[in-house]
Design an enzyme around this catalytic site. Sequence first.
Site, PDB file in Angstrom:
ATOM      1  N   ASN A 151     -18.491  15.613  -5.692  1.00 43.13           N
ATOM      2  CA  ASN A 151     -18.130  14.182  -5.953  1.00 43.13           C
ATOM      3  C   ASN A 151     -16.669  13.929  -5.984  1.00 43.13           C
ATOM      4  O   ASN A 151     -16.160  14.236  -4.882  1.00 43.13           O
ATOM      5  CB  ASN A 151     -18.645  13.994  -7.335  1.00 43.13           C
ATOM      6  CG  ASN A 151     -20.076  13.039  -7.262  1.00 43.13           C
ATOM      7  OD1 ASN A 151     -20.010  12.208  -6.315  1.00 43.13           O
ATOM      8  ND2 ASN A 151     -20.975  13.588  -7.833  1.00 43.13           N
ATOM      9  N   ASN A 196     -22.096  14.319   0.307  1.00 43.36           N
ATOM     10  CA  ASN A 196     -22.132  13.305  -0.684  1.00 43.36           C
ATOM     11  C   ASN A 196     -20.716  12.518  -0.508  1.00 43.36           C
ATOM     12  O   ASN A 196     -20.429  12.061   0.252  1.00 43.36           O
ATOM     13  CB  ASN A 196     -22.197  14.087  -2.232  1.00 43.36           C
ATOM     14  CG  ASN A 196     -22.691  12.958  -3.139  1.00 43.36           C
ATOM     15  OD1 ASN A 196     -23.418  12.038  -2.949  1.00 43.36           O
ATOM     16  ND2 ASN A 196     -22.254  13.340  -4.230  1.00 43.36           N
ATOM     17  N   ASP A 198     -18.598  11.214 -11.621  1.00 43.89           N
ATOM     18  CA  ASP A 198     -19.116  11.121 -10.256  1.00 43.89           C
ATOM     19  C   ASP A 198     -17.595  10.837  -9.504  1.00 43.89           C
ATOM     20  O   ASP A 198     -17.004  11.487  -9.264  1.00 43.89           O
ATOM     21  CB  ASP A 198     -19.914   9.794 -10.330  1.00 43.89           C
ATOM     22  CG  ASP A 198     -20.882   9.775  -9.154  1.00 43.89           C
ATOM     23  OD1 ASP A 198     -20.439  10.059  -8.052  1.00 43.89           O
ATOM     24  OD2 ASP A 198     -21.858   9.282  -9.442  1.00 43.89           O
TER      25      ASP A 198
END
Length: 524
Positions: A373, A322, A425
């Site tokens: 994140n 990610n 995020d």
Amino acid sequence: MNSQIFQIATILLQFWTQASLSDPNIIKILGQNGSWWAEEGTEYDISNCNSSLTHTRDGNITKLTMNGKCANFYAAENCSGWFIRLVTNQLGGLIFKPETFRWPGGEISKSQMQAASVGPCFDKCDARNWLGDKKGLVKVTLYEGTRHQGTNTTIIIDGDGCFLIPRELVGFESIKISGDENCCIELHSSANCGTDSTQFRPGYPELSHLWVWGLGGERTFASSAKAISRCGVYCNKSVSDVNRIGEYGFLGDNIITVYDQPGYYDSDHVSLVVPVANEKNQYVIAVDKTIQVMEWDGKSKVPEKVKLLYTGEEGMPTNKMNDGKCDAKGRLWAGSMVEVDPTKGLEHARKGALHSFDDGVAKRHVDGIDISNGLAWTADNSVMYYIDSYSGVMDAFDFDLEKGALSNRRTAFDFKTSGATGLADGMTIDANGNLWVAFFGGNGVMQIDPRVGKKIGFVKTPASRATSVAFGGPHLDTLYITTGSCFLPTDNAEDFGPADGQLYQAVNVGAKGLGSGVSYAGKI
């Protein structure tokens, strides 16, 4: 259909002809003066060198019977000089009038296979197998059909990487190798280039019927190979040292394969892009669970080339990389997330991890992560801030820049008690040491002082799903915010409008970025 009939007929003949080959070290060679339908040929024990071959005229071979054991066929007597390292699978070891293939100047040149002596194969990691290879560029073309016919694609082997064969071409039936006479490639049974393999060069036989060849195991087929490399690159490496990639079943159903003339690109999920230091048009990207480097001019619809660097998620078929960025040393930090079914709520799978990637070494630093994140470092590089979205908190670590080491994990900010909605995020840090955190489902970006654990501001966006944030502009005083749109299985398209999935800029936010982004400085 003709190819299938040929294969079936050959397999039936295999059982008839090979009945006497109970010893895998015994092969049979019938020379040009023999009748392939009436004679079986002369037996040779390939556990030792057979310095010359009898019953052959001009070295031509009319019929060759093997039993899955590798053998070196030499053009000269006494097992010397150039040779063919032939590995058949157990069902493909009966070959009639084997033809060899070369492509001088790009045009095909065929001739009947010749041999003056035969002996045992060297270990596949023995450098004699690729003696004379100048390591130049090699074009490998894979054909869907036999005899170099049908749908095909060309893969450029121009370095020491593991080059993936696109999924839909696994099961190809013929191969073309355009390169120097001594160039040497390996086809691998696994997409990580770390297991069974077979070596090929121009001048090898049966490149038009590749199903005859094995992949180091007597019951494996070269036509099922999943990756290509130069010969010897992945010798004597343990699985953890090999550039790994998930097996094809793990990559999902929406694989996109884009082909261009100089190469290919195989991807599913791209989550980060970081420039490579001092390299024009070179970028490190995260693709599914891998870290790759791509060459791209910033304008074309497809990159010039893509090469695998690392994989960080061994044994985690549902994981993917990610968010990530580089520290002040140019070391890449990137974390993973597990695919979660939104219809089942916030499942805390905790199967992800935070990794660093630098100069050929991948390190796992933090386990038990749900969705890795945001990352940010203080100006003096003494503290690293980190977000696991489902945890509901922001963590701080003491950071050793020289060693790339983390210690003293603690909570810097609790999102659950701050009144925030959505999930934290991506994030960035400003020159004052404050953090800016994008909120997925929270309609904006929160400004936080992590030293005292306090919310000090909020920038509202027209889109509900802010995904990441960065400072830019000539004076680093413009806040750029990326947002997401409709993509989750539970989403309804009518709930999203033109404001969603856009890039926004916020001005007059009262802060400036700490500095420009750091490029990747590791080996590529």
